[in-house]
Design a protein around this motif. Structure first.
Motif, PDB file in Angstrom:
ATOM      1  N   LYS A  59      34.631  38.969  37.325  1.00  0.00           N
ATOM      2  CA  LYS A  59      33.295  39.564  37.395  1.00  0.00           C
ATOM      3  C   LYS A  59      32.810  39.741  38.826  1.00  0.00           C
ATOM      4  O   LYS A  59      31.963  40.591  39.096  1.00  0.00           O
ATOM      5  CB  LYS A  59      32.307  38.697  36.605  1.00  0.00           C
ATOM      6  CG  LYS A  59      32.486  38.806  35.101  1.00  0.00           C
ATOM      7  CD  LYS A  59      31.415  38.051  34.346  1.00  0.00           C
ATOM      8  CE  LYS A  59      31.560  38.280  32.843  1.00  0.00           C
ATOM      9  NZ  LYS A  59      30.534  37.538  32.065  1.00  0.00           N
ATOM     10  N   ASP A  60      33.318  38.930  39.747  1.00  0.00           N
ATOM     11  CA  ASP A  60      32.896  39.046  41.145  1.00  0.00           C
ATOM     12  C   ASP A  60      33.804  39.975  41.951  1.00  0.00           C
ATOM     13  O   ASP A  60      33.683  40.060  43.176  1.00  0.00           O
ATOM     14  CB  ASP A  60      32.857  37.673  41.807  1.00  0.00           C
ATOM     15  CG  ASP A  60      34.215  36.963  41.777  1.00  0.00           C
ATOM     16  OD1 ASP A  60      35.130  37.467  41.091  1.00  0.00           O
ATOM     17  OD2 ASP A  60      34.343  35.917  42.443  1.00  0.00           O
ATOM     18  N   SER A  61      34.713  40.695  41.289  1.00  0.00           N
ATOM     19  CA  SER A  61      35.642  41.579  41.988  1.00  0.00           C
ATOM     20  C   SER A  61      34.922  42.824  42.487  1.00  0.00           C
ATOM     21  O   SER A  61      34.172  43.474  41.745  1.00  0.00           O
ATOM     22  CB  SER A  61      36.788  41.984  41.052  1.00  0.00           C
ATOM     23  OG  SER A  61      37.611  42.958  41.654  1.00  0.00           O
ATOM     24  N   THR A  62      35.141  43.154  43.746  1.00  0.00           N
ATOM     25  CA  THR A  62      34.538  44.361  44.332  1.00  0.00           C
ATOM     26  C   THR A  62      35.571  45.436  44.628  1.00  0.00           C
ATOM     27  O   THR A  62      35.211  46.564  44.945  1.00  0.00           O
ATOM     28  CB  THR A  62      33.804  44.009  45.643  1.00  0.00           C
ATOM     29  OG1 THR A  62      34.728  43.399  46.562  1.00  0.00           O
ATOM     30  CG2 THR A  62      32.648  43.060  45.377  1.00  0.00           C
ATOM     31  N   LEU A  63      36.860  45.101  44.550  1.00  0.00           N
ATOM     32  CA  LEU A  63      37.925  46.048  44.832  1.00  0.00           C
ATOM     33  C   LEU A  63      38.793  46.225  43.592  1.00  0.00           C
ATOM     34  O   LEU A  63      38.969  45.295  42.796  1.00  0.00           O
ATOM     35  CB  LEU A  63      38.799  45.565  45.995  1.00  0.00           C
ATOM     36  CG  LEU A  63      38.115  45.430  47.354  1.00  0.00           C
ATOM     37  CD1 LEU A  63      39.095  44.827  48.364  1.00  0.00           C
ATOM     38  CD2 LEU A  63      37.616  46.776  47.853  1.00  0.00           C
ATOM     39  N   ASP A  64      39.360  47.411  43.446  1.00  0.00           N
ATOM     40  CA  ASP A  64      40.225  47.676  42.302  1.00  0.00           C
ATOM     41  C   ASP A  64      41.465  46.794  42.322  1.00  0.00           C
ATOM     42  O   ASP A  64      42.003  46.438  41.269  1.00  0.00           O
ATOM     43  CB  ASP A  64      40.625  49.154  42.306  1.00  0.00           C
ATOM     44  CG  ASP A  64      41.520  49.504  41.140  1.00  0.00           C
ATOM     45  OD1 ASP A  64      41.032  49.489  39.994  1.00  0.00           O
ATOM     46  OD2 ASP A  64      42.715  49.788  41.365  1.00  0.00           O
ATOM     47  N   THR A  65      41.925  46.433  43.507  1.00  0.00           N
ATOM     48  CA  THR A  65      43.155  45.652  43.621  1.00  0.00           C
ATOM     49  C   THR A  65      42.914  44.139  43.604  1.00  0.00           C
ATOM     50  O   THR A  65      43.868  43.367  43.625  1.00  0.00           O
ATOM     51  CB  THR A  65      43.897  46.032  44.920  1.00  0.00           C
ATOM     52  OG1 THR A  65      42.972  46.042  46.009  1.00  0.00           O
ATOM     53  CG2 THR A  65      44.520  47.411  44.793  1.00  0.00           C
ATOM     54  N   THR A  66      41.656  43.709  43.567  1.00  0.00           N
ATOM     55  CA  THR A  66      41.342  42.284  43.478  1.00  0.00           C
ATOM     56  C   THR A  66      41.331  41.901  42.005  1.00  0.00           C
ATOM     57  O   THR A  66      40.286  41.909  41.350  1.00  0.00           O
ATOM     58  CB  THR A  66      39.988  41.976  44.129  1.00  0.00           C
ATOM     59  OG1 THR A  66      39.981  42.482  45.463  1.00  0.00           O
ATOM     60  CG2 THR A  66      39.726  40.479  44.168  1.00  0.00           C
ATOM     61  N   ARG A  67      42.493  41.578  41.484  1.00  0.00           N
ATOM     62  CA  ARG A  67      42.623  41.347  40.049  1.00  0.00           C
ATOM     63  C   ARG A  67      43.709  40.308  39.796  1.00  0.00           C
ATOM     64  O   ARG A  67      44.566  40.058  40.640  1.00  0.00           O
ATOM     65  CB  ARG A  67      42.978  42.653  39.331  1.00  0.00           C
ATOM     66  CG  ARG A  67      44.319  43.208  39.780  1.00  0.00           C
ATOM     67  CD  ARG A  67      44.605  44.575  39.203  1.00  0.00           C
ATOM     68  NE  ARG A  67      45.903  45.065  39.649  1.00  0.00           N
ATOM     69  CZ  ARG A  67      46.115  46.275  40.147  1.00  0.00           C
ATOM     70  NH1 ARG A  67      45.116  47.135  40.260  1.00  0.00           N
ATOM     71  NH2 ARG A  67      47.329  46.650  40.510  1.00  0.00           N
ATOM     72  N   ASP A  68      43.652  39.713  38.619  1.00  0.00           N
ATOM     73  CA  ASP A  68      44.701  38.811  38.148  1.00  0.00           C
ATOM     74  C   ASP A  68      45.637  39.602  37.244  1.00  0.00           C
ATOM     75  O   ASP A  68      45.242  40.605  36.640  1.00  0.00           O
ATOM     76  CB  ASP A  68      44.093  37.641  37.374  1.00  0.00           C
ATOM     77  CG  ASP A  68      43.090  36.854  38.198  1.00  0.00           C
ATOM     78  OD1 ASP A  68      43.316  36.715  39.417  1.00  0.00           O
ATOM     79  OD2 ASP A  68      42.076  36.387  37.639  1.00  0.00           O
TER      80      ASP A  68
END
Length: 393
Positions: free
Chosen positions: A298-307
């Motif tokens: 939920k705090d991700s601001t970038l498309d690539t900041t993911r699990d």
């Protein structure tokens, strides 16, 4: 300047000119298509805001397999390859489809998560898909497996040569003078103006072009990608990422039972709780039962900041879990290559700066060609006077 230095600079000038003339139009095309895609997400969200949201209801949302079954019952749209689900009860489900026998991919659909009612196809998807293929592979058949990937990579290497040689040729006698580096002389005209614009504005955008080139090579050459992974990743992570892909075995059939989303989706929700904002579940492309899940916190601001998880669709077992928070700095850089490439790692100001820099590429193509033509005219020997027609006159 010494004689050796003069010869080196003349050679660099020749290399810079030849590379620029050969790649001018190609680099302009790649850069312009890249600038068009800079705010693709924001444009898509604005154009499709009416079909991306639904009214939340008290009834529970459909499980993904039931949603897909109802969707197929209404109309035959081809094989579903992926669904994007959200923790937001007001968010629509996005359904993506696999390529057909001709290699074409049907447009995706936004679907009501409560009754599988089709809300609509996203506007702009086909346009940006075409621009993306032009940017990455020049619309050459085969896409990533065709020659377009190598051609754009060679263009990126050529741009790197031009950036380095241009910086050496640009180096002023007073290197500490900010004015010499950054202020164009707009009072000039003709060749002088072209040279000033080419050199000074080139200095402005040189850091951006370096970042674009170094990250763009990631998508063109496997040897470059493997080298970056080896350099920035921990040994066991690098070894896993550099494993060659196993070719599909001939004659292997699909599983007896079609692979569904439900068990993998239930496992993901149980493991993640309410920590994620959305998740993309992708079915295996060939035989197999492992579903890939990309999950954005939920705090991700970038498309690539993911699990990223891999879950067996039959047993519900988590095969692997790759969490962004557990990555080292180097591995985070690798994960964010795409957002670094387009400047998104600096927020919307970075995306805007990268977009403007990309849009300026035709300026260097035009001024470079004009400088080459004017240099040819200056080098042309003066025309000898015509001899007298009649001796003695």
């Amino acid at each position: 300047m010494s004689r050796v230095g003069h010869h080196i600079k003349a050679a660099l000038h020749q290399i810079h000119s030849i590379a620029g003339l050969v790649l001018a139009l190609l680099l302009a095309l790649i850069a312009l298509t890249g600038s068009i895609m800079s705010f693709e997400d924001e444009i898509g969200d604005y154009m499709n805001s009416a079909i991306m949201q639904v009214a939340p209801r008290q009834a529970p949302a459909l499980m993904p397999d039931e949603l897909v079954a109802r969707l197929k019952a209404e109309q035959d749209l081809g094989k579903v390859s992926a669904v994007t689900l959200s923790s937001d009860p007001a968010a629509a489900v996005r359904v993506r489809f696999a390529r057909d026998e001709q290699g074409a991919r049907p447009t995706s659909l936004y679907v009501d998560p409560y009754d599988a009612h089709v809300l609509g196809a996203p506007r702009g998807e086909e346009f940006f898909a075409t621009v993306r293929r032009l940017h990455r592979w020049l619309l050459i058949p085969g896409d990533a497996k065709g020659w377009g990937r190598q051609i754009t990579g060679i263009a990126a290497l050529g741009l790197m040569v031009m950036l380095i040689s241009g910086l050496v040729l640009r180096w002023p006698r007073r290197a500490a003078s900010v004015k010499m580096w950054l202020k164009p002389n707009l009072g000039l005209s003709g060749r002088g103006l072209h040279r000033s614009l080419h050199a000074v504005i080139g200095t402005w955008v040189l850091p951006v072009y370096l970042v674009m080139t170094l990250t763009g090579l990631w998508y063109s050459f496997d040897w470059y990608k493997d080298g970056v992974v080896w350099l920035l990743s921990r040994p066991h992570v690098a070894a896993a990422k550099m494993q060659p892909k196993q070719p599909r075995a001939a004659g292997r059939s699909e599983p007896a039972q079609p692979v569904g989303f439900d068990l993998a989706w239930s496992t993901h929700r149980r493991e993640e709780g309410d920590r994620f904002s959305k998740a993309l579940l992708t079915l295996p492309a060939g035989p197999g039962t492992v579903i890939r899940i990309r999950s954005w916190p939920k705090d991700s601001t970038l498309d690539t900041t993911r699990d990223e998880f891999r879950v067996d669709a039959v047993t519900g077992q988590v095969i692997s879990a790759e969490r962004y928070a557990d990555k080292t700095l180097g591995e985070k850089i690798i994960a964010n290559v795409f957002d670094i490439h387009r400047g998104a790692f600096l927020g919307w100001p970075g995306k805007l700066a990268f977009m403007i820099a990309a849009a300026l590429m035709p300026l260097f193509s035009v001024t470079g060609i004009l400088l080459y033509l004017s240099r040819r005219r200056l080098r042309r020997p003066a025309q000898q006077p015509l001899g007298r027609l009649v001796p003695g006159e």
